[in-house]
Design a protein around this motif. Structure first.
Motif, PDB file in Angstrom:
ATOM      1  N   GLY A  89      42.744  34.146  47.725  1.00  0.00           N
ATOM      2  CA  GLY A  89      43.344  33.290  46.714  1.00  0.00           C
ATOM      3  C   GLY A  89      42.633  33.345  45.386  1.00  0.00           C
ATOM      4  O   GLY A  89      43.182  32.948  44.371  1.00  0.00           O
ATOM      5  N   VAL A  90      41.390  33.852  45.369  1.00  0.00           N
ATOM      6  CA  VAL A  90      40.675  34.019  44.112  1.00  0.00           C
ATOM      7  C   VAL A  90      41.027  35.394  43.569  1.00  0.00           C
ATOM      8  O   VAL A  90      40.700  36.418  44.165  1.00  0.00           O
ATOM      9  N   VAL A  91      41.738  35.399  42.467  1.00  0.00           N
ATOM     10  CA  VAL A  91      42.158  36.652  41.841  1.00  0.00           C
ATOM     11  C   VAL A  91      41.225  36.885  40.667  1.00  0.00           C
ATOM     12  O   VAL A  91      41.190  36.088  39.729  1.00  0.00           O
ATOM     13  N   THR A  92      40.445  37.957  40.716  1.00  0.00           N
ATOM     14  CA  THR A  92      39.426  38.178  39.692  1.00  0.00           C
ATOM     15  C   THR A  92      39.912  39.036  38.531  1.00  0.00           C
ATOM     16  O   THR A  92      39.232  39.150  37.532  1.00  0.00           O
ATOM     17  N   SER A  93      41.087  39.634  38.651  1.00  0.00           N
ATOM     18  CA  SER A  93      41.612  40.448  37.558  1.00  0.00           C
ATOM     19  C   SER A  93      42.357  39.550  36.579  1.00  0.00           C
ATOM     20  O   SER A  93      43.256  38.809  36.980  1.00  0.00           O
ATOM     21  N   PRO A  94      42.024  39.593  35.273  1.00  0.00           N
ATOM     22  CA  PRO A  94      42.728  38.755  34.316  1.00  0.00           C
ATOM     23  C   PRO A  94      44.126  39.272  33.970  1.00  0.00           C
ATOM     24  O   PRO A  94      44.894  38.581  33.335  1.00  0.00           O
ATOM     25  N   VAL A  95      44.434  40.489  34.387  1.00  0.00           N
ATOM     26  CA  VAL A  95      45.772  41.052  34.148  1.00  0.00           C
ATOM     27  C   VAL A  95      46.388  41.385  35.498  1.00  0.00           C
ATOM     28  O   VAL A  95      45.679  41.668  36.461  1.00  0.00           O
ATOM     29  N   PRO A  96      47.710  41.336  35.600  1.00  0.00           N
ATOM     30  CA  PRO A  96      48.336  41.636  36.892  1.00  0.00           C
ATOM     31  C   PRO A  96      47.942  43.025  37.400  1.00  0.00           C
ATOM     32  O   PRO A  96      47.823  43.970  36.639  1.00  0.00           O
ATOM     33  N   ASP A  97      47.732  43.105  38.725  1.00  0.00           N
ATOM     34  CA  ASP A  97      47.465  44.383  39.354  1.00  0.00           C
ATOM     35  C   ASP A  97      48.437  44.533  40.519  1.00  0.00           C
ATOM     36  O   ASP A  97      49.417  43.798  40.607  1.00  0.00           O
ATOM     37  N   ASP A  98      48.189  45.457  41.420  1.00  0.00           N
ATOM     38  CA  ASP A  98      49.093  45.681  42.547  1.00  0.00           C
ATOM     39  C   ASP A  98      48.863  44.706  43.694  1.00  0.00           C
ATOM     40  O   ASP A  98      49.573  44.746  44.699  1.00  0.00           O
ATOM     41  N   GLY A  99      47.868  43.830  43.564  1.00  0.00           N
ATOM     42  CA  GLY A  99      47.531  42.913  44.641  1.00  0.00           C
ATOM     43  C   GLY A  99      48.665  41.959  44.974  1.00  0.00           C
ATOM     44  O   GLY A  99      49.454  41.569  44.116  1.00  0.00           O
ATOM     45  N   VAL A 100      48.730  41.601  46.253  1.00  0.00           N
ATOM     46  CA  VAL A 100      49.720  40.627  46.716  1.00  0.00           C
ATOM     47  C   VAL A 100      49.015  39.565  47.550  1.00  0.00           C
ATOM     48  O   VAL A 100      47.965  39.809  48.139  1.00  0.00           O
ATOM     49  N   LEU A 101      49.613  38.385  47.559  1.00  0.00           N
ATOM     50  CA  LEU A 101      49.135  37.291  48.381  1.00  0.00           C
ATOM     51  C   LEU A 101      50.176  37.013  49.454  1.00  0.00           C
ATOM     52  O   LEU A 101      51.365  36.880  49.160  1.00  0.00           O
TER      53      LEU A 101
END
Length: 196
Positions: A89-101
């Motif tokens: 739940g902690v997203v460290t990228s300030p810009v969208p990436d390919d990660g999904v939750l």
């Protein structure tokens, strides 16, 4: 790099408080843009700001844009580290990436059995799956539902787990402990931080 910014007050408390609203607006602006992950005062005085994954220029620009820095109210010490592990739940990228939750919600008559069965499936994923960033299992206050909140580097890496017979066996054992289960994948659309 993740940066831990330690602020030391250079002026009397009255000056700090007089410009607190401007500093809070700065925190909220950069929090809403995903650049600041966490911030708050230190018991012994001063404050700490933890940034998202920023390069040296971005963190320098961030510090220089703080009204407290511009007015000479606080100095900054910067400690940088490579953020390899984060709680789900902690997203460290300030810009969208390919990660999904992943949010997997299941109703159950036996939450302890459901959590144990789902934990067995997630433990297997944690040991074998590429792109798995971590999971948090939650039980509803009422005790009638559980939630699996998990982070993945990409949807493609998440999809691969369903080709693993051991995972599917364990997930089926979990499903048998529930009355209903459904999951969806999500990406961050917007961040809204406290306005106080």
């Amino acid at each position: 790099m993740i940066h831990v910014l330690t602020l030391t007050y250079l002026t009397p408390r009255e000056t700090v408080l007089a410009h607190l609203a401007e500093h809070r607006a700065w925190l909220r602006e950069h929090g809403d843009q995903g650049r600041i992950l966490l911030s708050g005062p230190r018991p012994e005085g001063g404050a700490v700001v933890i940034t998202a994954d920023l390069d040296d220029t971005q963190v320098r620009d961030l510090v220089e844009s703080d009204p407290w820095h511009k007015l000479g109210i606080a100095s900054y010490a910067v400690l940088s580290f490579e953020g390899r592990n984060a709680s789900p739940g902690v997203v460290t990228s300030p810009v969208p990436d390919d990660g999904v939750l992943l949010i997997n919600v299941a109703t159950t008559d036996d939450p302890a059995a459901s959590v144990d069965a789902l934990a067995a499936a997630v433990d297997h994923v944690a040991a074998t799956a590429d792109g798995f960033r971590g999971s948090r299992l939650l039980t509803s206050v009422e005790g009638d539902a559980i939630v699996n909140f998990a982070a993945w580097s990409s949807k493609a890496e998440f999809d691969v787990i369903f080709q693993d017979p051991e995972f599917t066996r364990r997930y089926q054992a979990f499903a048998e402990t529930t009355t209903d289960a459904k999951f969806r994948l999500y990406r961050t659309s917007r961040i809204i931080t406290p306005n106080r």
